[in-house]
Design a protein around this motif. Structure first.
Motif, mmCIF file in Angstrom:
data_model
loop_
_atom_site.group_PDB
_atom_site.id
_atom_site.type_symbol
_atom_site.label_atom_id
_atom_site.label_comp_id
_atom_site.label_asym_id
_atom_site.label_seq_id
_atom_site.Cartn_x
_atom_site.Cartn_y
_atom_site.Cartn_z
ATOM 1 N N ARG B 78 22.157 9.689 -66.271
ATOM 2 C CA ARG B 78 21.540 8.355 -66.290
ATOM 3 C C ARG B 78 20.552 8.185 -67.443
ATOM 4 N NH1 ARG B 78 20.819 7.455 -59.822
ATOM 5 N NH2 ARG B 78 22.980 6.901 -59.417
ATOM 6 N N ARG B 79 20.069 9.319 -67.970
ATOM 7 C CA ARG B 79 19.157 9.228 -69.120
ATOM 8 C C ARG B 79 19.892 8.744 -70.371
ATOM 9 N NH1 ARG B 79 15.511 14.673 -68.003
ATOM 10 N NH2 ARG B 79 15.019 14.058 -65.873
ATOM 11 N N PHE B 85 18.474 -5.262 -64.654
ATOM 12 C CA PHE B 85 18.947 -5.939 -63.443
ATOM 13 C C PHE B 85 18.567 -7.417 -63.452
ATOM 14 C CE2 PHE B 85 18.287 -1.504 -62.349
ATOM 15 C CZ PHE B 85 19.492 -1.182 -61.757
ATOM 16 N N ARG B 89 13.261 -5.817 -61.547
ATOM 17 C CA ARG B 89 12.778 -4.565 -60.921
ATOM 18 C C ARG B 89 11.601 -3.944 -61.676
ATOM 19 N NH1 ARG B 89 18.148 -1.794 -58.208
ATOM 20 N NH2 ARG B 89 19.081 -3.775 -57.653
ATOM 21 N N LEU B 90 10.598 -4.766 -61.918
ATOM 22 C CA LEU B 90 9.377 -4.262 -62.562
ATOM 23 C C LEU B 90 8.350 -3.930 -61.489
ATOM 24 C CD1 LEU B 90 9.042 -6.903 -65.437
ATOM 25 C CD2 LEU B 90 9.963 -4.600 -65.617
ATOM 26 N N PHE B 91 7.394 -3.086 -61.845
ATOM 27 C CA PHE B 91 6.312 -2.773 -60.904
ATOM 28 C C PHE B 91 5.209 -3.801 -61.087
ATOM 29 C CE2 PHE B 91 8.026 1.543 -61.897
ATOM 30 C CZ PHE B 91 8.692 1.675 -60.700
ATOM 31 N N LYS B 94 1.727 -2.527 -62.157
ATOM 32 C CA LYS B 94 1.611 -1.812 -63.442
ATOM 33 C C LYS B 94 1.665 -2.842 -64.576
ATOM 34 C CE LYS B 94 3.585 2.797 -62.746
ATOM 35 N NZ LYS B 94 3.510 3.100 -61.360
ATOM 36 N N PHE B 102 6.449 4.198 -67.906
ATOM 37 C CA PHE B 102 6.889 4.858 -66.669
ATOM 38 C C PHE B 102 8.258 5.534 -66.843
ATOM 39 C CE2 PHE B 102 9.178 4.589 -62.597
ATOM 40 C CZ PHE B 102 8.348 5.364 -61.819
ATOM 41 N N ALA B 103 9.181 4.788 -67.487
ATOM 42 C CA ALA B 103 10.537 5.335 -67.684
ATOM 43 C C ALA B 103 10.497 6.614 -68.509
ATOM 44 C CB ALA B 103 11.410 4.298 -68.368
ATOM 45 N N GLN B 105 7.699 8.659 -68.707
ATOM 46 C CA GLN B 105 6.974 9.679 -67.919
ATOM 47 C C GLN B 105 7.934 10.386 -66.960
ATOM 48 O OE1 GLN B 105 4.086 7.133 -66.142
ATOM 49 N NE2 GLN B 105 2.512 7.575 -67.674
ATOM 50 N N VAL B 106 8.802 9.572 -66.365
ATOM 51 C CA VAL B 106 9.739 10.091 -65.362
ATOM 52 C C VAL B 106 10.617 11.201 -65.936
ATOM 53 C CG1 VAL B 106 11.887 9.375 -64.229
ATOM 54 C CG2 VAL B 106 9.797 8.110 -63.828
ATOM 55 N N VAL B 107 10.974 11.096 -67.211
ATOM 56 C CA VAL B 107 11.838 12.129 -67.795
ATOM 57 C C VAL B 107 11.025 13.177 -68.561
ATOM 58 C CG1 VAL B 107 13.860 10.625 -67.881
ATOM 59 C CG2 VAL B 107 12.366 10.759 -69.873
ATOM 60 N N ARG B 150 12.072 -1.405 -71.047
ATOM 61 C CA ARG B 150 12.106 -0.196 -70.227
ATOM 62 C C ARG B 150 13.469 0.499 -70.342
ATOM 63 N NH1 ARG B 150 11.167 -1.202 -64.112
ATOM 64 N NH2 ARG B 150 13.334 -1.858 -64.296
#
Lengths: 297, 225
Positions: B78-79, B85, B89-91, B94, B102-103, B105-107, B150
């Motif tokens: 998925r990376r 979408f 689908r945002l926070f 944040k 965030f995207a 940081q996650v990886v 993102r």
């Protein structure tokens, strides 16, 4: 490019989540803490019972008394006879002078009643405190001791020891049952706390998945949540236990000189480490069960 | 390259969502996937994101065969993708900067690189001054541009957009589509799932039309019929 994950990120996420579900977090910590205090109380009680049994020479022990006027060589021949007996784990000789000292010590503030007794008129006799290997050995051992030259009498409080041990075992089982119920309730509450956290972050988790977060990256904050619950509960439980124990020891039992109460600081580190292991372990188990259920769903 | 080889998807309730789909998308292509509701567009998306597995056939994306891809490898696959979408689908709690960061940081991207890269991406999606704003302070089009930023954060080779203009007005839709075209020109493969006829017809890119789980038309410069 080297990928780096910061521990502070996971811990930060866990703390945020605990804060967000404050009531459930509080409930988890409170129940786990109570559970640990009960467990610790029980362990300390058993430890104290054992110490007192040992002190009273009731734990697998018989006492053989020599004659008050026995000569040194007669006493030594009793010692060598005991050494050769079957079923003897170890033995200690307590001279009549030592016996008198012990009596004075036990009398506490009333020790002056022994002031008139000295080395010349000491009515006590030398004795041997014998520790036997198992209860199967005790009948033979008593018979042999009673028929050993130089032994005046033998004190074996086997029945009292058995009664005390039975009481101790009963207490042990009651507490164990009680503990199992408490731990089940605790794990259940932690599961619900983590489940709530997972639900409140469902949206965030779905985005994490789409951008390529690994399962561990997603689940680690929830495991840390369990660890923090366990950690906080353990630390609070340690201090609650300390206050309760010291209160009971100083206020309720201090007047009873017959009972030896071990100081808390002597057992503090062990208690704390046990609390940490059980507390953190329970927290992690609760988290893992929740995560497992979430993954399945 | 993305390749569907005789792909079938049968759901447990008996619905055949895709029925023998063959499709090849070369690197750097721009493709519209169109069709009415129930045509199989969403299933195609889910298969591409490896949310679902094909019942039979093979789906090849770059070095990955999605039919055989093991679950633990899915995050790494998925990376390679950037996903946009319809509902952004945002926070909400944040900022724009944090949403994009965030995207990364996650990886596990180092903070230094995040600090350097996020402003550059926000510049690409024409939001250079919005880093400190929260999504609620932005228009629908701007929010979708943040979502696009993102999706670009980890420099994916493929961008998949599921109804990216579904929640925004026509003027903003053009802006988003222009951005997707711009991203495509940067060499990325772009797949847009949509049912908006006007947009598809306006951009005259490759159009793959699905009906009842089958590809009924696949034409470069095609129209939405």
């Amino acid at each position: 490019m080297k990928k780096r994950y910061r521990l502070t990120y996971f811990i930060g996420q866990a703390i945020k989540s605990l804060w967000r579900n404050g009531v459930m977090s509080f409930a988890s910590i409170a129940v786990l803490m109570s559970c640990l205090v009960v467990m610790g109380g029980f362990a300390l009680l058993v430890k104290n019972i054992n110490t007192n049994l040992e002190k009273l020479n009731l734990m697998n022990q018989v006492v053989a008394f020599c004659f008050p006027d026995a000569k040194e060589e007669e006493i030594e021949s009793v010692a060598s006879a005991i050494e050769k007996m079957d079923g003897v784990e170890s033995f200690v000789r307590v001279t009549k002078a030592e016996g008198l000292d012990n009596m004075r010590e036990q009398a506490g503030e009333f020790k002056s009643i022994y002031d008139d007794i000295n080395e010349e008129n000491n009515p006590l006799s030398d004795k041997f405190v014998i520790t036997y290997r198992s209860e199967e050995d005790v009948t033979n051992l008593l018979y042999t001791l009673n028929h050993t030259e130089g032994v005046r009498t033998v004190n074996a409080s086997v029945d009292i020891a058995k009664a005390v041990l039975n009481i101790k075992n009963s207490i042990q089982w009651i507490f164990l049952g009680f503990l199992v119920i408490l731990f089940v309730v605790t794990v259940f509450i932690i599961i619900n706390t983590i489940k709530l956290a997972l639900n409140s972050r469902r949206h965030e988790i779905s985005v994490m998945r789409y951008v390529g977060a690994t399962g561990w990256f997603i689940t680690l904050p929830f495991i840390f949540e369990g660890i923090i619950i366990g950690l906080v509960a353990s630390v609070i439980a340690y201090f609650v236990e300390m206050v309760a124990y010291n209160y009971i020891a100083t206020s309720l039992l201090s007047g009873i000189t017959m009972i030896t109460v071990l100081p808390y600081k002597e057992m503090g580190l062990t208690v704390f480490l046990q609390f940490l292991a059980v507390g953190v372990g329970t927290g992690v188990i609760g988290s893992l069960i929740s995560i497992g259920k979430y993954r399945k769903s | 390259m993305i390749e569907f080889r005789n792909v079938k998807k049968l759901y447990p309730n008996g619905t055949i969502a895709l029925d023998g789909v063959d499709l090849k998308v070369e690197d750097g292509e721009f493709v519209f996937i169109v069709g009415r509701s129930g045509a199989g567009k969403t299933t195609m998306m889910k298969l591409l994101l490896r949310e679902e597995r094909a019942s039979s056939g093979d789906i090849i994306v770059g070095d990955y065969n999605l039919t055989k891809l093991r679950n633990y490898k899915v995050p790494y696959y998925r990376r390679e993708l950037g996903v946009v979408f319809q509902d952004f689908r945002l926070f909400k709690d944040k900022t724009v900067y944090e949403n994009v960061a965030f995207a990364m940081q996650v990886v596990g991207t180092p903070t230094k690189l995040i600090k350097r890269r996020v402003p550059a991406i926000l510049n690409t999606v024409n939001l250079p001054d919005k880093g400190k704003n929260f999504p609620s302070e932005l228009s629908g089009g701007e929010q979708q541009r943040v979502a696009l930023a993102r999706a670009l954060a980890n420099n994916p080779k493929i961008i998949i957009a599921d109804e990216p203009t579904g929640n925004i007005d026509p003027k903003m839709s053009i802006e988003i589509m222009n951005l997707l075209m711009k991203i495509n020109k940067l060499g990325k493969t772009v797949i847009v799932v949509t049912h908006e006829k006007a947009l598809v017809d306006y951009y005259k890119q490759r159009v793959v039309m699905l009906r009842d789980g089958k590809i009924v038309e696949d034409r470069v410069g095609g129209m939405f019929k």
